[in-house]
Design an enzyme around this catalytic site. Structure first.
Site, PDB file in Angstrom:
ATOM      1  N   CYS A   1       1.026  -0.922  -0.808  1.00  0.00           N
ATOM      2  CA  CYS A   1      -0.006  -0.121  -0.482  1.00  0.00           C
ATOM      3  C   CYS A   1       0.573   1.010  -0.324  1.00  0.00           C
ATOM      4  O   CYS A   1       0.750   1.804   1.217  1.00  0.00           O
ATOM      5  CB  CYS A   1      -0.799  -0.034   1.525  1.00  0.00           C
ATOM      6  SG  CYS A   1      -2.581   1.307   0.955  1.00  0.00           S
TER       7      CYS A   1
ATOM      8  N   CYS B   1      -6.176   2.148  -4.001  1.00  0.00           N
ATOM      9  CA  CYS B   1      -5.072   3.001  -2.942  1.00  0.00           C
ATOM     10  C   CYS B   1      -6.503   3.333  -2.479  1.00  0.00           C
ATOM     11  O   CYS B   1      -5.997   4.728  -3.310  1.00  0.00           O
ATOM     12  CB  CYS B   1      -3.445   3.183  -2.905  1.00  0.00           C
ATOM     13  SG  CYS B   1      -3.054   3.632  -2.019  1.00  0.00           S
TER      14      CYS B   1
HETATM   15  P1  FAD Z   1      -0.824 -10.813   3.871  1.00  0.00           P
HETATM   16  O1  FAD Z   1      -1.771 -10.235   4.200  1.00  0.00           O
HETATM   17  O2  FAD Z   1       0.408 -10.413   5.023  1.00  0.00           O
HETATM   18  O3  FAD Z   1      -0.689 -12.926   4.784  1.00  0.00           O
HETATM   19  C1  FAD Z   1       0.501 -13.076   4.497  1.00  0.00           C
HETATM   20  C2  FAD Z   1       0.867 -14.199   5.266  1.00  0.00           C
HETATM   21  O4  FAD Z   1       2.166 -15.263   5.778  1.00  0.00           O
HETATM   22  C3  FAD Z   1       0.470 -14.148   7.178  1.00  0.00           C
HETATM   23  O5  FAD Z   1      -0.854 -14.369   7.446  1.00  0.00           O
HETATM   24  C4  FAD Z   1       1.710 -14.165   7.422  1.00  0.00           C
HETATM   25  O6  FAD Z   1       1.534 -14.730   8.973  1.00  0.00           O
HETATM   26  C5  FAD Z   1       2.314 -15.350   6.981  1.00  0.00           C
HETATM   27  N1  FAD Z   1       3.547 -15.879   6.642  1.00  0.00           N
HETATM   28  C6  FAD Z   1       4.733 -15.176   6.751  1.00  0.00           C
HETATM   29  N2  FAD Z   1       5.624 -16.360   6.225  1.00  0.00           N
HETATM   30  C7  FAD Z   1       4.628 -17.766   6.524  1.00  0.00           C
HETATM   31  C8  FAD Z   1       5.970 -19.193   6.629  1.00  0.00           C
HETATM   32  N3  FAD Z   1       7.266 -19.240   6.748  1.00  0.00           N
HETATM   33  N4  FAD Z   1       5.060 -19.936   6.810  1.00  0.00           N
HETATM   34  C9  FAD Z   1       3.913 -19.799   7.262  1.00  0.00           C
HETATM   35  N5  FAD Z   1       3.213 -18.195   6.893  1.00  0.00           N
HETATM   36  C10 FAD Z   1       4.115 -17.159   6.506  1.00  0.00           C
HETATM   37  N6  FAD Z   1      -4.665  -2.745   1.029  1.00  0.00           N
HETATM   38  C11 FAD Z   1      -5.358  -2.615   0.143  1.00  0.00           C
HETATM   39  O7  FAD Z   1      -6.050  -3.053  -1.620  1.00  0.00           O
HETATM   40  N7  FAD Z   1      -6.170  -0.664   0.520  1.00  0.00           N
HETATM   41  C12 FAD Z   1      -5.788  -0.079   1.109  1.00  0.00           C
HETATM   42  O8  FAD Z   1      -6.168   1.305   1.926  1.00  0.00           O
HETATM   43  C13 FAD Z   1      -4.386  -0.906   2.120  1.00  0.00           C
HETATM   44  N8  FAD Z   1      -4.089   0.010   3.516  1.00  0.00           N
HETATM   45  C14 FAD Z   1      -3.214  -0.461   3.893  1.00  0.00           C
HETATM   46  C15 FAD Z   1      -2.125   0.169   4.941  1.00  0.00           C
HETATM   47  C16 FAD Z   1      -1.451  -0.212   5.811  1.00  0.00           C
HETATM   48  C17 FAD Z   1      -1.071   0.425   6.724  1.00  0.00           C
HETATM   49  C18 FAD Z   1      -1.405  -1.677   6.061  1.00  0.00           C
HETATM   50  C19 FAD Z   1      -0.139  -2.187   6.650  1.00  0.00           C
HETATM   51  C20 FAD Z   1      -1.870  -2.793   4.710  1.00  0.00           C
HETATM   52  C21 FAD Z   1      -2.545  -2.146   3.706  1.00  0.00           C
HETATM   53  N9  FAD Z   1      -3.126  -2.215   3.029  1.00  0.00           N
HETATM   54  C22 FAD Z   1      -4.216  -2.370   1.765  1.00  0.00           C
HETATM   55  C23 FAD Z   1      -2.472  -3.418   1.966  1.00  0.00           C
HETATM   56  C24 FAD Z   1      -2.756  -5.243   2.160  1.00  0.00           C
HETATM   57  O9  FAD Z   1      -3.349  -5.280   3.888  1.00  0.00           O
HETATM   58  C25 FAD Z   1      -1.620  -6.067   2.246  1.00  0.00           C
HETATM   59  O10 FAD Z   1      -1.489  -5.590   0.782  1.00  0.00           O
HETATM   60  C26 FAD Z   1      -2.217  -7.021   1.985  1.00  0.00           C
HETATM   61  O11 FAD Z   1      -3.006  -7.775   3.293  1.00  0.00           O
HETATM   62  C27 FAD Z   1      -1.585  -8.613   1.279  1.00  0.00           C
HETATM   63  O12 FAD Z   1      -2.083  -9.579   1.440  1.00  0.00           O
HETATM   64  P2  FAD Z   1      -0.983 -11.267   0.883  1.00  0.00           P
HETATM   65  O13 FAD Z   1      -1.733 -12.451   1.877  1.00  0.00           O
HETATM   66  O14 FAD Z   1       0.291 -11.325   0.132  1.00  0.00           O
HETATM   67  O15 FAD Z   1      -0.012 -11.143   3.234  1.00  0.00           O
END
Ligand code: FAD
Ligand code: UQ1
Length: 443
Positions: A194, A372
């Site tokens: 983000c 965003c």
């Molecule tokens: P995540 O949701 O972070 O999940 C990754 C998972 O992998 C976690 O549960 C973790 O525990 C697990 N993991 C890590 N390592 C291991 C391992 N070795 N073995 C097993 N599991 C593991 N997005 C929007 O669309 N709109 C917004 O307004 C927005 N605002 C944001 C504001 C902030 C402050 C933040 C921090 C993020 C924001 N985002 C927004 C971004 C969004 O939250 C992320 O892009 C999204 O959550 C990504 O999903 P993901 O599954 O890739 O990662």
């Protein structure tokens, strides 16, 4: 009538208890005995839960498993508003058990090693879990420790960071405690999730200072490693106007490298003048940390040269291992890392996986859609939506480059239920179909 309602509620609760019981039984049973799954999802964040819901519908619950170590799943996008004191932190999380699709086994562990040549991963206890198809959704790692003085520096109540569940409430504390001086907001020299979030909190802080009569005592400073305020011209132009109107100082190509809490100093390297630094006094500091792919991906054969999961940008299949797929922040998809992007990716990826399972070539193509919601005040938001070419790809039939009350409420009140009840259940693939509907008959 009332008695009937009470009885049916009790019946419903009974069923829920029964369901939970069965699910817990199936989790522990599978953990204990089974070590091979047709589909193995690693990571139970946004992308992992979404894909397990979608794939459960294709192959059946018992044939999909999730590896995830955390007890709690967080809706991270709301942390922008938590850091500004506009939403409570405790509402941003739910138990991981409650978001894992029912019947899908949860292996509560971390992946320690990928061995894609043997179609298996190794987890905490050295146990091997093998798969036919692997979905990698590990997110990214926050690297506060790359900044000298952090994370210990968070003991100073003047420093906060909306990026971590541990530090987001410290942002709100620092805002409330602010008296007089520099309020500094940073953007690191790495890819981030983000990319708007580092400046959203700055606009909220500016509005908060105005509301509380402290604005005249605050110098608001945005120090960014980037050479631009935002990567899409249309929204960058709109943000620059706001920055000018609100008297905010922006310094480009500055990267935070050290925090000295004893002197309330933040040290930045000047990226265009190697070896030179600039030191700022702070009364409040919001840190966006450097970010990187998880180590377990970086050290695996699945990584690209920068350490990110190396996937095809159109169909999300791994470039070298055809039974491995990626989604979300851990991938090298050249778009902005957001939950909105995960939504659009999930629709494409489930089609890709279905076709690969039938030995057919993937046909559906991801266009890089990401979004965003650029919160610019406690009641205003610019909804940026764009594609791989950094071209606007807007859903609504009005100019989204303007600050709007409606878009703020969409971000604050409509997105959370969309996330919990549609995206994580595998029913939300992004606003593409609505965009087409809303723009019918328009250019
Ligand atoms: P995540 O949701 O972070 O999940 C990754 C998972 O992998 C976690 O549960 C973790 O525990 C697990 N993991 C890590 N390592 C291991 C391992 N070795 N073995 C097993 N599991 C593991 N997005 C929007 O669309 N709109 C917004 O307004 C927005 N605002 C944001 C504001 C902030 C402050 C933040 C921090 C993020 C924001 N985002 C927004 C971004 C969004 O939250 C992320 O892009 C999204 O959550 C990504 O999903 P993901 O599954 O890739 O990662
Ligand atoms: C979106 O789909 C999404 O994922 C659920 C977000 O993350 C919370 C968003 O912030 C946004 C803006 C979208 C896009 C949705 C619409 C209705 C434009």
């Amino acid at each position: 009538m009332a008695a009937f309602q009470v009885r049916s509620k009790l019946f419903e609760l009974g069923l829920q208890t029964l369901n939970t019981g069965v699910r817990e039984f199936s989790i522990s049973l599978s953990c204990a005995s089974k070590n091979h799954y047709d589909v193995l999802v690693v990571g139970g964040g946004t992308g992992g839960i979404t894909m397990s819901a979608r794939l459960k519908r294709k192959v059946g619950a018992g044939n999909v498993a999730i590896i995830e170590p955390s007890e709690r799943h967080y809706y991270q996008p709301i942390w922008t508003l938590v850091g500004a004191g506009a939403k409570p932190l405790n509402k941003s999380g739910q138990s991981t058990a409650s978001v894992i699709p029912s019947g899908v086994p949860w292996i509560k562990s971390s992946v320690q090693e990928f061995d894609p040549d043997k179609n298996l991963v190794r987890i905490d206890d050295g146990k091997e879990v093998s798969y036919k198809y692997l979905i990698v959704a590990l997110g990214l790692q926050l690297q506060y420790d790359k900044i000298k003085g952090l994370p210990d520096g968070f003991n100073d109540t003047k420093i906060g960071s909306n990026y971590s569940v541990n530090f987001v409430e410290k942002t709100w504390r620092a805002l409330q405690d602010f008296r007089e001086g520099n309020a500094i907001f940073t953007f690191p020299n790495t890819p981030v999730k983000c990319a708007g979030a580092p400046q959203k909190i700055m606009y909220l802080a500016e509005h908060y200072f105005r509301k509380t009569g402290k604005r005249s005592k605050a110098n608001i400073i945005y120090n960014t490693s980037l050479p631009v305020i935002f990567g899409v011209k249309k929204y960058a132009d709109a943000l620059l106007e706001i920055i000018k109107a609100r008297n905010i100082d922006v310094n480009y190509r500055l990267n935070l490298i050290e925090v000295r809490t004893d002197k309330q100093e933040a040290v930045f390297e000047m990226l265009d003048h190697p070896g030179e630094t600039k030191t700022f006094q702070y009364e409040m500091l919001h840190v966006t940390p450097p970010m990187a792919a998880p180590d377990v991906i970086q050290k695996s054969p699945l990584a690209d040269t920068q350490g990110w999961l190396d996937v095809d940008k159109e169909n999300l299949q791994h470039k070298r291992y055809s039974n491995v797929f990626g989604i979300g922040d851990c991938t090298n998809l050249p778009t902005s890392k957001t939950a909105a992007a995960v939504a659009a990716q999930s629709a494409i990826l489930s089609k890709t996986v279905s076709l690969v399972m039938k030995n057919q070539k993937p046909t559906h193509k991801y266009n890089g859609y990401t979004s965003c919601p650029l919160v610019t005040a406690y009641n205003r938001c610019i909804l940026a939506e764009f594609d791989y070419d950094a071209q606007p790809l807007e859903t609504f039939p009005f100019d989204q480059g303007k600050e709007r009350w409606s878009m703020f409420h969409m971000k604050a009140d409509l997105m959370p239920p969309l996330y919990w009840y549609a995206l994580l259940k595998g029913f939300w693939g992004g606003p593409g179909p609505f965009r087409k509907l809303m723009r019918l008959g328009m250019k």
